[in-house]
Scaffold this active site. Structure first.
Site, PDB file in Angstrom:
ATOM      1  N   ASP A 103       0.837  -1.199   0.000  1.00 61.45           N
ATOM      2  CA  ASP A 103       0.000   0.000   0.000  1.00 61.45           C
ATOM      3  C   ASP A 103       0.874   1.251   0.000  1.00 61.45           C
ATOM      4  O   ASP A 103       2.037   1.213   0.408  1.00 61.45           O
ATOM      5  CB  ASP A 103      -0.894   0.023   1.248  1.00 61.45           C
ATOM      6  CG  ASP A 103      -1.874  -1.136   1.252  1.00 61.45           C
ATOM      7  OD1 ASP A 103      -2.161  -1.668   0.174  1.00 61.45           O
ATOM      8  OD2 ASP A 103      -2.322  -1.510   2.352  1.00 61.45           O
TER       9      ASP A 103
HETATM   10  N1  URA Z   1      -1.249  -5.980   3.810  1.00 65.38           N
HETATM   11  C1  URA Z   1      -1.762  -4.723   3.809  1.00 65.38           C
HETATM   12  O1  URA Z   1      -2.819  -4.474   4.364  1.00 65.38           O
HETATM   13  N2  URA Z   1      -1.066  -3.759   3.158  1.00 65.38           N
HETATM   14  C2  URA Z   1       0.128  -3.972   2.561  1.00 65.38           C
HETATM   15  O2  URA Z   1       0.732  -3.039   2.022  1.00 65.38           O
HETATM   16  C3  URA Z   1       0.654  -5.271   2.596  1.00 65.38           C
HETATM   17  C4  URA Z   1      -0.056  -6.262   3.225  1.00 65.38           C
END
Ligand code: URA
Length: 232
Positions: A103
């Site tokens: 993310d």
């Molecule tokens: N899980 C999440 O919620 N976000 C990420 O960036 C990676 C794994």
């Protein structure tokens, strides 16, 4: 292989541009400027200097980046700069892709490669490659939350339960979570499913590879080969 052809294979431009780079004296081998684009060289273990920058020749690109916050793992970012903007032009031209996405606000270990088969293997849930996340939560993490994460939780909009391969508290509001799949927002959704909320997320390991401690946010480096991630 001809020197200009090696440069072309590494993403330094069109064949004509690569010949021009060499002819203009911008390419060196072992500190010696080579201005003949058609000089025969062996790409195996070759380290070029291109405009003064060290460039180890790699048949397949495989790199690790310490992803900074505020960057999207997308070629067409919508709200923030792309992680690809942190790479030099030759790697972008080789179209390296992130091995699964993090993310925008997640930091830490991000692999990138131009080897499509590797991406497929390492993102496949069947391959069970462990990914370790250091999670900071809004509320204290208690034993029952950890037990539920390990036993399996059901995510909103997804009937198949997901479980953590490991979940250990590392502080009152922090935990280390090991996942072998990579569903969309999986860590955030798993913590939400046990009544908590993720406030900070950092990936510290992917397969056998631990994020190098001396790799600052935004920096990247070459990996020797797939075995440093997946020795099987
Ligand atoms: N899980 C999440 O919620 N976000 C990420 O960036 C990676 C794994």
């Amino acid at each position: 292989m001809r020197l200009a052809q090696v440069l072309f294979s590494q993403g330094f431009g069109t064949r004509r541009e690569c010949e021009g780079l060499v002819a203009a004296g911008f390419v060196a081998i072992d500190g010696r400027v080579c201005d003949d684009p058609f000089e025969e060289v062996s790409p195996e273990g070759l380290v070029l200097g291109v405009r003064g920058v060290r460039w180890p020749v790699h048949d397949q690109a495989l790199i690790v980046m310490n992803k900074p916050a505020g960057h999207e793992c997308s070629q067409k970012p919508r709200h923030h700069p792309s992680v690809y903007s942190l790479l030099p032009a030759p790697l972008r031209r080789r179209e390296v892709q992130a091995v699964g996405r993090l993310d925008e606000d997640t930091t830490g270990l991000l692999l990138l490669t131009d080897d499509g088969a590797l991406i497929h293997r390492w993102t496949s849930p069947k391959h069970h490659l462990p990914k370790v996340y250091e999670v900071r939560c809004k509320h204290p993490v208690d034993a029952s939350q950890l037990a539920r994460l390990r036993a399996g939780v059901t995510l909103v909009d997804d009937p198949v339960p997901v479980r953590a391969a490991a979940a250990e508290a590392t502080g009152d509001c922090t935990l280390s979570l090991t996942l072998t799949e990579g569903k969309y927002h999986q860590v955030k959704r798993m913590l939400a499913a046990v009544g908590n909320r993720v406030e900070g997320l950092h990936r510290s390991r992917f397969g056998a590879l631990v994020l190098p401690a001396d790799l600052a946010p935004g920096q990247w480096r070459w990996l020797d080969g797939p075995a440093s991630v997946d020795p099987r």
